[in-house]
Design a protein around this motif. Structure first.
Motif, PDB file in Angstrom:
ATOM      1  N   ASP A 130       0.806  -1.218   0.000  1.00 51.23           N
ATOM      2  CA  ASP A 130       0.000   0.000   0.000  1.00 51.23           C
ATOM      3  C   ASP A 130       0.841   1.271   0.000  1.00 51.23           C
ATOM      4  O   ASP A 130       0.291   2.370  -0.111  1.00 51.23           O
ATOM      5  CB  ASP A 130      -0.927   0.026   1.229  1.00 51.23           C
ATOM      6  CG  ASP A 130      -1.944  -1.104   1.195  1.00 51.23           C
ATOM      7  OD1 ASP A 130      -2.315  -1.537   0.081  1.00 51.23           O
ATOM      8  OD2 ASP A 130      -2.363  -1.561   2.277  1.00 51.23           O
ATOM      9  N   SER A 131       2.159   1.143   0.150  1.00 56.29           N
ATOM     10  CA  SER A 131       3.021   2.321   0.289  1.00 56.29           C
ATOM     11  C   SER A 131       3.771   2.672  -0.985  1.00 56.29           C
ATOM     12  O   SER A 131       4.493   3.672  -1.010  1.00 56.29           O
ATOM     13  CB  SER A 131       4.033   2.086   1.423  1.00 56.29           C
ATOM     14  OG  SER A 131       3.374   1.787   2.638  1.00 56.29           O
ATOM     15  N   VAL A 132       3.625   1.890  -2.030  1.00 53.08           N
ATOM     16  CA  VAL A 132       4.367   2.135  -3.276  1.00 53.08           C
ATOM     17  C   VAL A 132       3.895   3.438  -3.902  1.00 53.08           C
ATOM     18  O   VAL A 132       2.700   3.624  -4.165  1.00 53.08           O
ATOM     19  CB  VAL A 132       4.188   0.963  -4.256  1.00 53.08           C
ATOM     20  CG1 VAL A 132       4.823   1.295  -5.611  1.00 53.08           C
ATOM     21  CG2 VAL A 132       4.799  -0.300  -3.681  1.00 53.08           C
ATOM     22  N   ASP A 133       4.842   4.346  -4.162  1.00 51.19           N
ATOM     23  CA  ASP A 133       4.524   5.627  -4.785  1.00 51.19           C
ATOM     24  C   ASP A 133       4.468   5.449  -6.306  1.00 51.19           C
ATOM     25  O   ASP A 133       5.436   5.016  -6.919  1.00 51.19           O
ATOM     26  CB  ASP A 133       5.596   6.659  -4.409  1.00 51.19           C
ATOM     27  CG  ASP A 133       5.300   8.016  -5.002  1.00 51.19           C
ATOM     28  OD1 ASP A 133       5.812   8.304  -6.103  1.00 51.19           O
ATOM     29  OD2 ASP A 133       4.562   8.797  -4.375  1.00 51.19           O
ATOM     30  N   HIS A 134       3.323   5.786  -6.907  1.00 49.58           N
ATOM     31  CA  HIS A 134       3.133   5.552  -8.336  1.00 49.58           C
ATOM     32  C   HIS A 134       4.135   6.329  -9.186  1.00 49.58           C
ATOM     33  O   HIS A 134       4.717   5.781 -10.134  1.00 49.58           O
ATOM     34  CB  HIS A 134       1.708   5.930  -8.745  1.00 49.58           C
ATOM     35  CG  HIS A 134       0.678   5.036  -8.168  1.00 49.58           C
ATOM     36  ND1 HIS A 134      -0.682   5.275  -8.251  1.00 49.58           N
ATOM     37  CD2 HIS A 134       0.789   3.866  -7.461  1.00 49.58           C
ATOM     38  CE1 HIS A 134      -1.357   4.311  -7.640  1.00 49.58           C
ATOM     39  NE2 HIS A 134      -0.484   3.448  -7.153  1.00 49.58           N
ATOM     40  N   ALA A 135       4.346   7.590  -8.855  1.00 46.37           N
ATOM     41  CA  ALA A 135       5.260   8.417  -9.649  1.00 46.37           C
ATOM     42  C   ALA A 135       6.685   7.871  -9.583  1.00 46.37           C
ATOM     43  O   ALA A 135       7.384   7.790 -10.600  1.00 46.37           O
ATOM     44  CB  ALA A 135       5.217   9.860  -9.150  1.00 46.37           C
ATOM     45  N   THR A 136       7.111   7.463  -8.380  1.00 44.52           N
ATOM     46  CA  THR A 136       8.452   6.902  -8.222  1.00 44.52           C
ATOM     47  C   THR A 136       8.582   5.579  -8.967  1.00 44.52           C
ATOM     48  O   THR A 136       9.616   5.306  -9.598  1.00 44.52           O
ATOM     49  CB  THR A 136       8.773   6.700  -6.729  1.00 44.52           C
ATOM     50  OG1 THR A 136       8.659   7.941  -6.047  1.00 44.52           O
ATOM     51  CG2 THR A 136      10.173   6.145  -6.544  1.00 44.52           C
ATOM     52  N   LEU A 137       7.550   4.750  -8.907  1.00 43.31           N
ATOM     53  CA  LEU A 137       7.578   3.462  -9.601  1.00 43.31           C
ATOM     54  C   LEU A 137       7.702   3.654 -11.105  1.00 43.31           C
ATOM     55  O   LEU A 137       8.522   3.002 -11.759  1.00 43.31           O
ATOM     56  CB  LEU A 137       6.318   2.665  -9.268  1.00 43.31           C
ATOM     57  CG  LEU A 137       6.119   1.354 -10.041  1.00 43.31           C
ATOM     58  CD1 LEU A 137       7.294   0.405  -9.806  1.00 43.31           C
ATOM     59  CD2 LEU A 137       4.807   0.695  -9.655  1.00 43.31           C
ATOM     60  N   LEU A 138       6.910   4.557 -11.677  1.00 43.98           N
ATOM     61  CA  LEU A 138       6.963   4.791 -13.118  1.00 43.98           C
ATOM     62  C   LEU A 138       8.323   5.358 -13.528  1.00 43.98           C
ATOM     63  O   LEU A 138       8.878   4.978 -14.568  1.00 43.98           O
ATOM     64  CB  LEU A 138       5.836   5.742 -13.528  1.00 43.98           C
ATOM     65  CG  LEU A 138       4.408   5.178 -13.400  1.00 43.98           C
ATOM     66  CD1 LEU A 138       3.381   6.257 -13.681  1.00 43.98           C
ATOM     67  CD2 LEU A 138       4.216   3.995 -14.353  1.00 43.98           C
ATOM     68  N   GLN A 139       8.852   6.255 -12.709  1.00 47.29           N
ATOM     69  CA  GLN A 139      10.177   6.809 -12.997  1.00 47.29           C
ATOM     70  C   GLN A 139      11.249   5.724 -12.946  1.00 47.29           C
ATOM     71  O   GLN A 139      12.159   5.682 -13.777  1.00 47.29           O
ATOM     72  CB  GLN A 139      10.493   7.918 -11.996  1.00 47.29           C
ATOM     73  CG  GLN A 139      11.808   8.633 -12.266  1.00 47.29           C
ATOM     74  CD  GLN A 139      12.101   9.688 -11.219  1.00 47.29           C
ATOM     75  OE1 GLN A 139      11.963   9.443 -10.017  1.00 47.29           O
ATOM     76  NE2 GLN A 139      12.488  10.875 -11.667  1.00 47.29           N
TER      77      GLN A 139
ATOM     78  N   ILE B 141       5.197   2.308 -20.815  1.00 51.20           N
ATOM     79  CA  ILE B 141       5.006   3.134 -19.623  1.00 51.20           C
ATOM     80  C   ILE B 141       3.574   3.638 -19.560  1.00 51.20           C
ATOM     81  O   ILE B 141       2.973   3.707 -18.472  1.00 51.20           O
ATOM     82  CB  ILE B 141       6.007   4.304 -19.625  1.00 51.20           C
ATOM     83  CG1 ILE B 141       7.388   3.811 -19.213  1.00 51.20           C
ATOM     84  CG2 ILE B 141       5.558   5.415 -18.672  1.00 51.20           C
ATOM     85  CD1 ILE B 141       7.482   3.299 -17.790  1.00 51.20           C
ATOM     86  N   ALA B 142       3.006   3.982 -20.700  1.00 53.12           N
ATOM     87  CA  ALA B 142       1.615   4.441 -20.725  1.00 53.12           C
ATOM     88  C   ALA B 142       0.675   3.347 -20.248  1.00 53.12           C
ATOM     89  O   ALA B 142      -0.312   3.614 -19.542  1.00 53.12           O
ATOM     90  CB  ALA B 142       1.242   4.893 -22.139  1.00 53.12           C
ATOM     91  N   TRP B 143       0.996   2.113 -20.604  1.00 55.92           N
ATOM     92  CA  TRP B 143       0.163   0.986 -20.166  1.00 55.92           C
ATOM     93  C   TRP B 143       0.242   0.816 -18.653  1.00 55.92           C
ATOM     94  O   TRP B 143      -0.777   0.627 -17.987  1.00 55.92           O
ATOM     95  CB  TRP B 143       0.629  -0.283 -20.874  1.00 55.92           C
ATOM     96  CG  TRP B 143      -0.215  -1.489 -20.560  1.00 55.92           C
ATOM     97  CD1 TRP B 143      -1.363  -1.863 -21.166  1.00 55.92           C
ATOM     98  CD2 TRP B 143       0.046  -2.460 -19.541  1.00 55.92           C
ATOM     99  NE1 TRP B 143      -1.852  -3.019 -20.596  1.00 55.92           N
ATOM    100  CE2 TRP B 143      -1.002  -3.404 -19.592  1.00 55.92           C
ATOM    101  CE3 TRP B 143       1.056  -2.627 -18.596  1.00 55.92           C
ATOM    102  CZ2 TRP B 143      -1.073  -4.496 -18.738  1.00 55.92           C
ATOM    103  CZ3 TRP B 143       0.987  -3.713 -17.743  1.00 55.92           C
ATOM    104  CH2 TRP B 143      -0.062  -4.638 -17.817  1.00 55.92           C
ATOM    105  N   PHE B 144       1.488   0.869 -18.097  1.00 55.20           N
ATOM    106  CA  PHE B 144       1.638   0.762 -16.651  1.00 55.20           C
ATOM    107  C   PHE B 144       0.942   1.921 -15.940  1.00 55.20           C
ATOM    108  O   PHE B 144       0.322   1.733 -14.888  1.00 55.20           O
ATOM    109  CB  PHE B 144       3.121   0.731 -16.271  1.00 55.20           C
ATOM    110  CG  PHE B 144       3.747  -0.627 -16.372  1.00 55.20           C
ATOM    111  CD1 PHE B 144       3.395  -1.641 -15.494  1.00 55.20           C
ATOM    112  CD2 PHE B 144       4.685  -0.906 -17.353  1.00 55.20           C
ATOM    113  CE1 PHE B 144       3.966  -2.905 -15.579  1.00 55.20           C
ATOM    114  CE2 PHE B 144       5.262  -2.158 -17.452  1.00 55.20           C
ATOM    115  CZ  PHE B 144       4.904  -3.164 -16.566  1.00 55.20           C
ATOM    116  N   ALA B 145       1.053   3.143 -16.506  1.00 55.78           N
ATOM    117  CA  ALA B 145       0.418   4.311 -15.895  1.00 55.78           C
ATOM    118  C   ALA B 145      -1.098   4.150 -15.878  1.00 55.78           C
ATOM    119  O   ALA B 145      -1.767   4.481 -14.883  1.00 55.78           O
ATOM    120  CB  ALA B 145       0.816   5.582 -16.646  1.00 55.78           C
ATOM    121  N   SER B 146      -1.649   3.627 -16.958  1.00 56.22           N
ATOM    122  CA  SER B 146      -3.102   3.441 -17.001  1.00 56.22           C
ATOM    123  C   SER B 146      -3.559   2.380 -16.007  1.00 56.22           C
ATOM    124  O   SER B 146      -4.685   2.424 -15.501  1.00 56.22           O
ATOM    125  CB  SER B 146      -3.541   3.054 -18.419  1.00 56.22           C
ATOM    126  OG  SER B 146      -3.063   1.754 -18.762  1.00 56.22           O
TER     127      SER B 146
END
Length: 219
Positions: A22-31, A44-49
């Motif tokens: 529950d603590s994973v930061d989405h922005a940090t993960l995508l970066q 990356i767009a797929w993971f972001a969606s």
């Protein structure tokens, strides 16, 4: 086991993370997916969606709360959840290796282990202490939280070398101490300090006995 067969002693540290998925930061993960793994474009767009546009609310029989956007965390119970968490924390494994120790990760269960000659136990204990301290700092900088109260340290040796195991706690930072335990539960398997599997056998017998008692009570 290889270390003990060679007459060495070993130490196993089982780290406990509070609400890890529950603590994973989405922005940090995508970066991290872009920089560390070279992903980009439609991937990356797929993971972001997959991560974005999720909402949550609390529902009661007669009403429900306002929906809020979920900005952190990977979906538990999904196929991608554990994989994304491992990609998010991959740098942590390299950090452990830099301390000349060995990491092992399975989803959010992270372990650190190492071995040495009995005469070098104090050096290994200090090495583990410094490593856990650095791991704690890394987790805080990545929005994760190490839970020292549930983190366990197990020293292992053959039966005749048990008296050579350190008895003092492993210190983390200036205030936290992790006392050594005599048995731990590691991914469902109980391990003893003498690697005898006695704790696991006892737990299995207890479970079978309870199951047999419940079965008999139904007739």
């Amino acid at each position: 086991m290889l270390a003990l067969d060679s007459g060495d002693i070993a130490v196993l540290t089982l780290l406990d993370l509070s609400a890890a998925f529950d603590s994973v930061d989405h922005a940090t993960l995508l970066q991290r997916l872009q920089i560390s793994y070279g992903l980009g474009g439609s991937v990356i767009a797929w993971f972001a969606s997959y991560l974005n546009s999720r909402t949550q609310y609390v529902r009661l029989p007669a009403t429900r709360s306002t929906e809020l956007a979920v900005l952190y965390g990977v979906t538990q119970g999904s196929v991608l959840g554990p994989i994304l968490f491992l990609l998010y924390t991959a740098d942590l494994l390299q950090l452990v290796r830099r301390h000349q120790l060995h990491p092992h990760a399975y989803a959010d269960d992270t372990q650190i282990y190492g071995s040495c000659r009995p005469s070098d136990a104090d050096v290994l204990q200090q090495c583990v202490s410094v490593c856990i301290d650095d791991v704690s700092q890394w987790m805080m900088s990545n929005r994760l939280q190490l839970n020292p109260a549930k983190t366990e340290v197990l020293w292992c040796a053959s039966t005749r070398r048990q008296h050579q195991l350190p008895t003092g706690p492993v210190r983390v930072g200036n205030t936290t101490v992790l006392p050594a335990v005599t048995a731990v539960r590691d991914l469902g398997i109980y391990l003893n300090a003498d690697v005898s599997m006695a704790a696991h056998v006892t737990a299995t017998v207890r479970t079978c006995f309870c199951g047999a008692t419940t079965f008999s009570a139904t007739f």
